[in-house]
Design a protein around this motif. Structure first.
Motif, short mmCIF file in Angstrom:
data_model
loop_
_atom_site.label_atom_id
_atom_site.label_comp_id
_atom_site.label_asym_id
_atom_site.label_seq_id
_atom_site.Cartn_x
_atom_site.Cartn_y
_atom_site.Cartn_z
N ALA A 328 109.92 68.98 30.65
CA ALA A 328 109.18 68.03 29.82
C ALA A 328 110.16 67.40 28.84
CB ALA A 328 108.05 68.72 29.08
N LYS A 329 109.90 66.15 28.49
CA LYS A 329 110.83 65.49 27.56
C LYS A 329 110.09 64.47 26.70
CE LYS A 329 112.56 61.81 30.59
NZ LYS A 329 113.78 61.17 31.11
N LEU A 330 110.67 64.25 25.53
CA LEU A 330 110.17 63.26 24.58
C LEU A 330 111.39 62.51 24.05
CD1 LEU A 330 107.98 62.03 22.75
CD2 LEU A 330 108.31 63.94 21.18
N ALA A 331 111.44 61.20 24.28
CA ALA A 331 112.64 60.41 23.94
C ALA A 331 112.28 59.30 22.96
CB ALA A 331 113.26 59.81 25.20
N ALA A 332 112.97 59.27 21.83
CA ALA A 332 112.78 58.22 20.81
C ALA A 332 114.06 57.39 20.72
CB ALA A 332 112.46 58.84 19.46
N PRO A 333 113.95 56.06 20.68
CA PRO A 333 115.15 55.21 20.61
C PRO A 333 115.80 55.25 19.24
CG PRO A 333 113.18 53.85 20.49
CD PRO A 333 112.71 55.26 20.72
N ILE A 334 117.12 55.16 19.22
CA ILE A 334 117.89 55.03 17.98
C ILE A 334 118.39 53.59 17.92
CG2 ILE A 334 119.89 55.84 16.68
CD1 ILE A 334 119.69 58.47 18.18
N MET A 335 117.84 52.81 17.00
CA MET A 335 118.14 51.38 16.90
C MET A 335 119.14 51.15 15.77
SD MET A 335 116.19 50.35 19.33
CE MET A 335 116.33 48.58 19.15
N PHE A 336 120.19 50.41 16.07
CA PHE A 336 121.22 50.08 15.08
C PHE A 336 121.45 48.58 15.10
CE2 PHE A 336 125.92 49.55 14.32
CZ PHE A 336 125.83 49.65 12.94
N LEU A 340 119.88 48.65 20.73
CA LEU A 340 119.68 50.03 21.18
C LEU A 340 121.03 50.74 21.19
CD1 LEU A 340 117.70 52.14 22.27
CD2 LEU A 340 118.17 51.28 24.56
N TRP A 341 121.19 51.69 20.25
CA TRP A 341 122.43 52.48 20.18
C TRP A 341 122.36 53.69 21.10
CZ3 TRP A 341 123.69 57.49 18.95
CH2 TRP A 341 125.02 57.76 18.68
N GLY A 342 121.21 54.37 21.13
CA GLY A 342 121.08 55.57 21.94
C GLY A 342 119.67 56.12 21.88
N LEU A 343 119.52 57.38 22.29
CA LEU A 343 118.21 58.04 22.34
C LEU A 343 118.30 59.43 21.73
CD1 LEU A 343 117.28 57.22 26.06
CD2 LEU A 343 116.48 55.99 24.04
N LEU A 344 117.24 59.83 21.06
CA LEU A 344 117.07 61.21 20.61
C LEU A 344 116.06 61.84 21.57
CD1 LEU A 344 117.62 63.45 18.52
CD2 LEU A 344 115.73 62.52 17.17
N ILE A 345 116.48 62.84 22.37
CA ILE A 345 115.66 63.35 23.47
C ILE A 345 115.42 64.84 23.27
CG2 ILE A 345 115.40 63.48 25.96
CD1 ILE A 345 117.57 61.35 26.21
N ALA A 346 114.13 65.21 23.27
CA ALA A 346 113.72 66.62 23.20
C ALA A 346 113.43 67.11 24.61
CB ALA A 346 112.48 66.75 22.32
N HIS A 347 113.95 68.29 24.96
CA HIS A 347 113.77 68.88 26.28
C HIS A 347 113.00 70.20 26.19
CE1 HIS A 347 117.49 66.68 28.15
NE2 HIS A 347 116.43 65.91 28.06
N GLN A 348 112.04 70.37 27.07
CA GLN A 348 111.45 71.67 27.35
C GLN A 348 111.93 72.04 28.75
OE1 GLN A 348 109.92 72.40 24.56
NE2 GLN A 348 109.66 74.56 25.08
N CYS A 349 112.61 73.15 28.88
CA CYS A 349 113.37 73.40 30.11
C CYS A 349 112.59 74.15 31.19
CB CYS A 349 114.65 74.17 29.78
SG CYS A 349 115.79 73.23 28.74
N TYR A 350 111.70 75.05 30.82
CA TYR A 350 111.13 75.96 31.81
C TYR A 350 109.66 75.70 32.12
CZ TYR A 350 115.38 78.48 30.63
OH TYR A 350 116.69 78.82 30.40
#
Length: 654
Positions: A328-336, A340-350
């Motif tokens: 599972a993942k949740l991704a928020a954009p990092i705007m500069f 679009l500079w990049g992404l902050l991504i949360a991972h649930q692995c199992y």
């Protein structure tokens, strides 16, 4: 009745019940002995979808023995969350489907033709050349009426789910108390979580203010957020080509992200058992999903509760996520700077994770703070670079000016020495010319005719003028070469002034100019210490210049007084004056002011330049006031040369 393979029903259900029905269908797919396709609306999260699909939720099950379609329609349904510009004290977000108990217009059907028609419309959302289209095409061909046994099994599960559960007998006091207790507890838990979230956000903000090291800020922030949200892994993905202070990053990238994507540059893991994805780059299957990047650039947030459902039709991407241990993942954009500079991504692995609203709000807020840190780091990098560039330019300019100054001084000395040498060589023959012409002029009139005497007089006057010019050149050259020496003596200012006036009376008379002396000196303060011949030369040059540029009938006055051990000489004339714009050129060497009288008055332009040098050699100063057509006033200040003896001051010491 529920055992009929073509049964369909429609009713309004809450989103919670809708989710539970979807889970029942997935359980049936897992219990089927044949391969089954299970899809939810999450498969549409990475493509552009028309408006009719935006508010629609579904769970689709297709297999050889059992197929079903659960459809639900509501307002504001999408996996993507559009960020709304907010004030600093606001955390409001809009446009995302939440887990609140909203009402859905729900339809459940087992009809083969209805399911086939739905798959056909779903295929049209994807390109014919895509793997997803081909995958749906294969399952479209196996749809057939449901196996009666499997249909009956599901009917029993459905009945068990729909029938009301027996409830324990509740007393009046229990009925009145329990909801209140639960409501208060829920509010208290929510407040505690909000306070903890605000505290975490404040810690990240404080870290950004304290540190200018982007690497420290990023590492600290993701470690704290991962721990707070109890994530398996939290990463920062940076698009290649994004501007950043690269020496502070854990990776180095350089290509344009629109072509090659990017890679993970920061990572925080719960345990070492979780696979590290630091420096991972996406595979080619990511690049084909450019609409996904476009949504990020528009400020949307991606929410994926279960990658197995969301990317069921994207085999390449799903395999990559499995390899990276992402469930599972949740991704928020990092705007500069609106990019679009990049992404902050949360991972649930199992295991899957149902992301709630507070998770998304926190991740969005942290992404905004990281964008501030990036901006801060970029500003510092720019300032440092500008400072270094400016310092280098100052050094280069200073060296260039020093070299130019040394070259100019060397050239000036060479020129002065050359002029001095030439002048000395000219003095000897010139002395003969002046001396012999003077001797011939003293012969009786009978021995020379009047014409011969006129010629001799012209030769003599020209020699005198040339001698005067050479002496000026010699004096000026000696001063510039640092070889001029003042002969300091004690003398009378009044005598110097009177002698100078007397020596110029004949010249003033020939020019029909009145020459006056205005002595304002106390006889007790008449004694002065300086180089008397040089002071007399200063007065002679200024008076000669005033007489030259004063028309017939005009007057020239030498005024003299003493103030605080300083002799002040003022030469005032009623001459032609000097234009204001040409005053800065007055004391320049070889400069003759551009006036209508230029051709009338001869001169080399050295007299005033030499005068200024002689005044400054005495550590004095000279000023000019002049009005065209009215006249000029030259004022000279020469201080008393205290403690000076003969040869005690030269131009090299100035």
């Amino acid at each position: 009745m529920l055992s009929s393979p073509d049964l369909s029903f429609s009713r309004n259900l809450s989103s919670v019940v809708f989710n539970q029905l979807g889970e029942l269908l997935q359980q049936m797919a897992q219990s089927s002995e044949t391969a089954a396709l299970v899809l939810t609306e999450a498969v549409l999260s990475r493509i552009r979808i028309p408006g009719e699909w935006e508010r629609q939720r579904f769970t689709l099950v297709v297999s050889e023995g059992f197929s079903a379609l659960l459809l639900g329609e509501q307002d504001e349904m999408s996996l993507w969350e559009e960020l709304t510009p907010v004030t600093p004290d606001s955390t409001h977000v809009t446009g995302v489907y939440s887990n609140q108990d909203s009402i859905l217009n729900t339809k459940l059907t087992f009809h083969a033709e209805a399911i086939a028609s739905f798959i056909w419309k779903l295929k049209d959302l994807f390109g014919r050349d895509s793997d997803t289209y081909q995958h749906l095409e294969r399952y479209h061909q196996i749809i057939s009426p449901n196996n009666a046994t499997l249909q009956s099994q599901f009917s029993l599960l459905l009945l068990e789910f729909l029938l009301p559960q027996p409830q324990a007998e509740l007393t009046t006091s229990t009925v009145d108390t329990i909801p209140e207790v639960y409501a208060c507890q829920a509010v208290e838990d929510a407040l505690k979580k909000q306070i903890a979230q605000e505290r975490l956000l404040n810690q990240v903000t404080t870290q950004i203010r304290k540190s200018l090291d982007l690497s420290v800020i990023m590492t600290t922030a993701i470690a704290k957020v991962r721990e707070f949200l109890e994530l398996d892994r939290l990463v920062i993905y940076k698009f290649q080509g994004s501007r950043v202070n690269r020496q502070n990053s854990q990776s180095s990238v350089s290509a344009d992200y629109q072509i090659k994507g990017g890679c993970i540059v920061y990572e925080a893991r719960a345990t070492d058992a979780i696979k590290s994805v630091l420096h991972f780059q996406e595979k080619a299957c990511f690049a084909r999903n450019s609409p996904c990047w476009e949504k990020y650039r528009q400020g949307f947030t991606l929410v994926v509760d279960d990658v197995e459902q969301t990317y069921a039709l994207e085999e390449c991407l799903l395999n990559f996520l499995r390899e990276s241990q992402v469930r599972a993942k949740l991704a928020a954009p990092i705007m500069f700077e609106d990019k679009l500079w990049g992404l902050l991504i949360a991972h649930q692995c199992y295991s899957p994770r149902q992301w709630n609203e507070s998770d998304k709000i926190l991740l969005i807020s942290i992404a905004e703070q990281l964008a501030i840190a990036i901006h801060q780091s970029e500003l510092m990098r720019s300032l440092t670079q500008e400072k270094q560039t400016l310092e280098q330019r100052v050094i280069e300019r200073t060296m260039a000016l020093r070299d130019a100054l040394l070259a100019a001084e060397a050239a000036s000395r060479v020129r002065s020495e050359f002029l001095a040498t030439i002048s000395h060589e000219l003095l000897t023959p010139l002395t003969y010319v002046i001396g012999m012409s003077s001797t011939l002029l003293r012969w009786p009139l009978g021995e020379l005719s009047q014409r011969q005497r006129d010629y001799l007089q012209t030769i003599h006057d020209s020699g005198e003028h040339l001698l005067e010019m050479i002496n000026d050149i010699l004096d000026l050259s000696q001063i510039e070469a640092g070889k001029a020496v003042l002969n300091i003596t004690d003398f009378s200012l009044a005598n110097i002034a009177e002698n100078t006036i007397e020596s110029l009376l004949d010249k003033a008379k020939s020019e029909q100019v009145s020459l006056k002396l205005d002595l304002q000196i106390d006889p007790r303060r008449d004694r002065f210490t300086a180089d008397a011949p040089r002071v007399e030369q200063i007065l002679w040059n200024l008076l000669t210049n005033a007489i030259k540029f004063t028309p017939e009938g005009g007057s020239v006055t030498l005024r003299l007084w003493v103030e605080d051990d300083t002799a002040i000489f003022q030469i005032e004339d009623t001459g032609i004056g000097i234009p204001e714009n040409q005053l800065p050129l007055l004391f320049e060497k070889f400069q003759q002011l551009d006036t209508p009288y230029r051709r009338r008055y001869e001169g080399t332009g050295l007299g005033l330049a030499l005068t200024k040098q002689l005044v400054e050699l005495h550590r004095g100063r000279i000023e000019v006031e002049s009005t065209v057509g009215i006249g000029s006033i030259f004022t000279v200040w020469i201080p008393f040369q205290k403690g000076m003896s003969k040869g005690g001051l030269n131009s090299e010491n100035l």
